[in-house]
Design a protein around this motif. Structure first.
Motif, PDB file in Angstrom:
ATOM      1  N   VAL A  62      -7.668 -47.567  -4.262  1.00 39.55           N
ATOM      2  CA  VAL A  62      -7.544 -45.994  -4.182  1.00 39.55           C
ATOM      3  C   VAL A  62      -7.819 -45.748  -5.642  1.00 39.55           C
ATOM      4  CG1 VAL A  62      -6.274 -44.068  -3.542  1.00 39.55           C
ATOM      5  CG2 VAL A  62      -6.416 -46.006  -1.921  1.00 39.55           C
ATOM      6  N   ARG A  63      -6.969 -46.136  -6.695  1.00 39.07           N
ATOM      7  CA  ARG A  63      -7.094 -45.808  -8.013  1.00 39.07           C
ATOM      8  C   ARG A  63      -8.628 -46.115  -8.453  1.00 39.07           C
ATOM      9  NH1 ARG A  63      -3.131 -48.230 -12.872  1.00 39.07           N
ATOM     10  NH2 ARG A  63      -4.131 -46.847 -14.602  1.00 39.07           N
ATOM     11  N   ALA A  64      -9.228 -47.060  -8.197  1.00 36.33           N
ATOM     12  CA  ALA A  64     -10.280 -47.172  -8.666  1.00 36.33           C
ATOM     13  C   ALA A  64     -11.450 -46.188  -8.208  1.00 36.33           C
ATOM     14  CB  ALA A  64     -11.119 -48.598  -8.193  1.00 36.33           C
ATOM     15  N   ALA A  65     -11.279 -45.871  -6.884  1.00 33.80           N
ATOM     16  CA  ALA A  65     -12.379 -44.866  -6.327  1.00 33.80           C
ATOM     17  C   ALA A  65     -12.093 -43.412  -7.103  1.00 33.80           C
ATOM     18  CB  ALA A  65     -12.033 -44.880  -4.838  1.00 33.80           C
ATOM     19  N   LEU A  66     -10.790 -43.120  -7.325  1.00 34.17           N
ATOM     20  CA  LEU A  66     -10.499 -41.841  -7.896  1.00 34.17           C
ATOM     21  C   LEU A  66     -10.950 -41.889  -9.252  1.00 34.17           C
ATOM     22  CD1 LEU A  66      -6.907 -41.213  -6.359  1.00 34.17           C
ATOM     23  CD2 LEU A  66      -8.924 -40.311  -5.481  1.00 34.17           C
ATOM     24  N   GLU A  67     -10.737 -42.884  -9.986  1.00 32.88           N
ATOM     25  CA  GLU A  67     -11.424 -42.895 -11.337  1.00 32.88           C
ATOM     26  C   GLU A  67     -12.814 -42.992 -11.429  1.00 32.88           C
ATOM     27  OE1 GLU A  67      -9.836 -46.648 -12.747  1.00 32.88           O
ATOM     28  OE2 GLU A  67      -7.957 -45.871 -13.399  1.00 32.88           O
ATOM     29  N   LEU A  68     -13.572 -43.183 -10.283  1.00 31.48           N
ATOM     30  CA  LEU A  68     -14.914 -42.970 -10.427  1.00 31.48           C
ATOM     31  C   LEU A  68     -15.491 -41.396 -10.150  1.00 31.48           C
ATOM     32  CD1 LEU A  68     -16.098 -46.012  -8.280  1.00 31.48           C
ATOM     33  CD2 LEU A  68     -16.714 -45.719 -10.584  1.00 31.48           C
ATOM     34  N   LEU A  69     -14.532 -40.699  -9.343  1.00 31.15           N
ATOM     35  CA  LEU A  69     -14.701 -39.245  -9.069  1.00 31.15           C
ATOM     36  C   LEU A  69     -15.244 -38.420 -10.167  1.00 31.15           C
ATOM     37  CD1 LEU A  69     -15.045 -37.158  -6.912  1.00 31.15           C
ATOM     38  CD2 LEU A  69     -12.496 -36.666  -7.252  1.00 31.15           C
ATOM     39  N   GLU A  70     -14.460 -38.395 -11.135  1.00 31.15           N
ATOM     40  CA  GLU A  70     -14.990 -37.377 -12.104  1.00 31.15           C
ATOM     41  C   GLU A  70     -16.204 -37.865 -13.085  1.00 31.15           C
ATOM     42  OE1 GLU A  70     -14.775 -33.973 -14.459  1.00 31.15           O
ATOM     43  OE2 GLU A  70     -13.471 -34.710 -13.013  1.00 31.15           O
ATOM     44  N   PRO A  71     -16.327 -39.248 -13.133  1.00 32.17           N
ATOM     45  CA  PRO A  71     -17.601 -39.423 -13.876  1.00 32.17           C
ATOM     46  C   PRO A  71     -18.630 -39.030 -12.946  1.00 32.17           C
ATOM     47  CG  PRO A  71     -15.899 -41.096 -14.238  1.00 32.17           C
ATOM     48  CD  PRO A  71     -15.541 -40.153 -13.409  1.00 32.17           C
ATOM     49  N   GLN A  72     -18.736 -39.298 -11.756  1.00 28.98           N
ATOM     50  CA  GLN A  72     -19.680 -39.089 -10.584  1.00 28.98           C
ATOM     51  C   GLN A  72     -20.367 -37.429 -10.598  1.00 28.98           C
ATOM     52  OE1 GLN A  72     -21.981 -41.385  -9.486  1.00 28.98           O
ATOM     53  NE2 GLN A  72     -20.820 -42.617 -10.889  1.00 28.98           N
ATOM     54  N   TRP A  73     -19.068 -36.555 -10.718  1.00 23.77           N
ATOM     55  CA  TRP A  73     -19.346 -35.331 -10.714  1.00 23.77           C
ATOM     56  C   TRP A  73     -19.855 -34.732 -12.005  1.00 23.77           C
ATOM     57  CZ3 TRP A  73     -20.540 -31.071  -9.173  1.00 23.77           C
ATOM     58  CH2 TRP A  73     -20.165 -29.932  -9.784  1.00 23.77           C
ATOM     59  N   SER A 128     -24.257 -25.560  -1.593  1.00 21.58           N
ATOM     60  CA  SER A 128     -22.895 -25.314  -1.079  1.00 21.58           C
ATOM     61  C   SER A 128     -22.035 -26.190  -1.496  1.00 21.58           C
ATOM     62  CB  SER A 128     -22.904 -25.305   0.727  1.00 21.58           C
ATOM     63  OG  SER A 128     -23.243 -26.724   0.969  1.00 21.58           O
ATOM     64  N   GLN A 129     -20.795 -25.850  -1.788  1.00 16.81           N
ATOM     65  CA  GLN A 129     -19.422 -26.515  -1.945  1.00 16.81           C
ATOM     66  C   GLN A 129     -19.395 -27.592  -1.131  1.00 16.81           C
ATOM     67  OE1 GLN A 129     -15.944 -24.503  -2.814  1.00 16.81           O
ATOM     68  NE2 GLN A 129     -16.968 -22.828  -3.864  1.00 16.81           N
ATOM     69  N   ALA A 130     -19.634 -27.712   0.179  1.00 20.81           N
ATOM     70  CA  ALA A 130     -19.406 -28.615   1.117  1.00 20.81           C
ATOM     71  C   ALA A 130     -20.387 -29.938   0.833  1.00 20.81           C
ATOM     72  CB  ALA A 130     -19.491 -28.207   2.679  1.00 20.81           C
ATOM     73  N   ALA A 131     -21.581 -29.354   0.669  1.00 13.48           N
ATOM     74  CA  ALA A 131     -22.803 -30.465   0.460  1.00 13.48           C
ATOM     75  C   ALA A 131     -22.812 -31.019  -0.742  1.00 13.48           C
ATOM     76  CB  ALA A 131     -24.521 -29.741   0.800  1.00 13.48           C
ATOM     77  N   VAL A 132     -22.331 -30.369  -1.886  1.00 10.21           N
ATOM     78  CA  VAL A 132     -22.339 -30.906  -3.058  1.00 10.21           C
ATOM     79  C   VAL A 132     -21.083 -31.813  -3.166  1.00 10.21           C
ATOM     80  CG1 VAL A 132     -21.991 -30.620  -5.595  1.00 10.21           C
ATOM     81  CG2 VAL A 132     -23.595 -29.133  -4.153  1.00 10.21           C
ATOM     82  N   ARG A 133     -20.115 -31.655  -2.682  1.00  9.49           N
ATOM     83  CA  ARG A 133     -18.880 -32.530  -2.563  1.00  9.49           C
ATOM     84  C   ARG A 133     -19.219 -33.797  -1.761  1.00  9.49           C
ATOM     85  NH1 ARG A 133     -14.912 -29.206  -0.849  1.00  9.49           N
ATOM     86  NH2 ARG A 133     -15.616 -29.292   1.491  1.00  9.49           N
ATOM     87  N   GLY A 134     -20.001 -33.521  -0.626  1.00  8.93           N
ATOM     88  CA  GLY A 134     -20.323 -34.644  -0.042  1.00  8.93           C
ATOM     89  C   GLY A 134     -21.382 -35.628  -0.695  1.00  8.93           C
ATOM     90  N   THR A 135     -22.219 -35.117  -1.387  1.00 12.06           N
ATOM     91  CA  THR A 135     -23.052 -35.835  -2.421  1.00 12.06           C
ATOM     92  C   THR A 135     -22.126 -37.002  -3.314  1.00 12.06           C
ATOM     93  OG1 THR A 135     -24.738 -34.622  -2.098  1.00 12.06           O
ATOM     94  CG2 THR A 135     -24.572 -35.770  -4.167  1.00 12.06           C
ATOM     95  N   VAL A 136     -21.234 -36.174  -3.829  1.00 14.81           N
ATOM     96  CA  VAL A 136     -20.306 -36.784  -5.011  1.00 14.81           C
ATOM     97  C   VAL A 136     -19.476 -37.935  -4.354  1.00 14.81           C
ATOM     98  CG1 VAL A 136     -18.120 -36.416  -6.370  1.00 14.81           C
ATOM     99  CG2 VAL A 136     -20.101 -34.648  -6.270  1.00 14.81           C
ATOM    100  N   VAL A 137     -18.908 -37.399  -3.329  1.00 14.54           N
ATOM    101  CA  VAL A 137     -18.134 -38.607  -2.712  1.00 14.54           C
ATOM    102  C   VAL A 137     -18.970 -39.721  -2.109  1.00 14.54           C
ATOM    103  CG1 VAL A 137     -16.625 -39.172  -0.435  1.00 14.54           C
ATOM    104  CG2 VAL A 137     -16.361 -37.076  -1.758  1.00 14.54           C
ATOM    105  N   HIS A 138     -20.281 -39.577  -1.338  1.00 17.02           N
ATOM    106  CA  HIS A 138     -20.997 -40.796  -1.247  1.00 17.02           C
ATOM    107  C   HIS A 138     -21.339 -41.566  -2.536  1.00 17.02           C
ATOM    108  CE1 HIS A 138     -21.820 -38.759   2.661  1.00 17.02           C
ATOM    109  NE2 HIS A 138     -22.415 -39.779   2.871  1.00 17.02           N
TER     110      HIS A 138
END
Length: 286
Positions: A66-77, A40-50
């Protein structure tokens, strides 16, 4: 295995305990039958945010922005997508995926309104814990974050990417945290000082609860009673379906009697959390 290690009669995690309380048939489909489910999109989004929040604390405190966290998002996805390419099929098109990522960014930005990570130094992140109760039932799970004060008090923190529950549903939300607190108490001999749920959905909210020994003893009684109910289902082969609003998100409606379906025969095996074996063999998924 040495002769001093206890024999494990079975194992429970908070998620599997929650499955049985929600619907015994759902527990059976997930644990006994091990039926596949669509991501599910919700579950996978939760995994990425965690994953982002876990790795945010790898950075020195002054760099946890905040900027550092956002920069981590795409690599983790991308890392998650490399491990599970099927996740790409969750989206109808690139626009839907972009909106999904935008929602994840919003949750990360919201996190910084609820906690200041530059002032925190977690003792543990994604900590696996397990404890065996008298009688051989193993309790286990992963704690998102464990904070330990200089004076030794322990705070158990869990991130939730949904919205905070109403007061009527707070007890259900806190069950998972009390479950973790019980395991930590049995492991370390000290009741955690505070349980903290950080809700990143909606407007963002932090739910805090200070448990005591009576709370955790009541949780242990509840867990034992739950396992006894699971064992009765195992012996009888009866796994009752329990209809609720959560049925709207269930992948198994076609096999559920509540929706006109017929469950498959119960497998002879008892895999997953229901394994009756020694500690060495208790390696099922949480």
């Amino acid at each position: 295995m040495t002769s001093t290690e206890p024999v494990i009669i079975g194992a429970l995690s908070p998620s599997r305990a929650g499955d049985y309380m929600t619907c015994p048939l759902l527990y059976r489909f997930r644990v006994i039958d091990q039926l596949p489910e669509r991501p599910s999109q919700a579950a996978v989004r939760g995994t990425v945010v965690h994953a982002v929040l876990e790795r945010l604390y790898d950075l020195p405190a002054p760099r946890r922005s905040v900027r550092a966290a956002l920069e981590l998002l795409e690599p983790q996805w991308q890392r998650l997508l490399a491990d599970e390419p099927a996740y790409a099929q969750m989206f109808a098109d690139e626009a839907e995926q972009a909106e999904w990522l935008a929602q994840a960014r919003g949750m990360l930005e919201r996190y910084f309104t609820l906690e200041d990570p530059t002032r925190l130094e977690p003792a543990e992140r994604e900590l696996y814990v397990e404890a065996v109760l008298d009688g051989g039932l193993m309790l286990r799970g992963y704690v998102d974050r464990l904070d330990v004060a200089p004076t030794g008090e322990v705070r158990v923190v869990d991130y939730k990417t949904g919205s905070a529950p109403t007061r009527d549903f707070e007890a259900k939300a806190l069950f998972q945290m009390k479950f973790y607190a019980l395991v930590l108490w049995r492991l370390r001999g000290e009741v955690p000082r505070l349980l903290q749920l950080v809700y990143l959905g909606g407007s963002g909210e932090v739910l805090r609860y200070a448990p005591d020994e009576a709370d955790l003893l009541a949780t242990e009684r509840k867990v034992r009673a739950l396992w006894e109910a699971i064992e009765r289902s195992l012996r009888s082969g009866e796994w009752r379906a329990r209809r609720s609003r959560l049925c709207d998100w269930c992948d198994h409606q076609a096999l559920c009697p509540e929706f006109g379906g017929t469950p498959p025969p119960v497998p002879d095996r008892q895999p997953g959390d229901t394994v009756r074996s020694s500690r060495r063999a208790a390696t099922d998924e949480l």
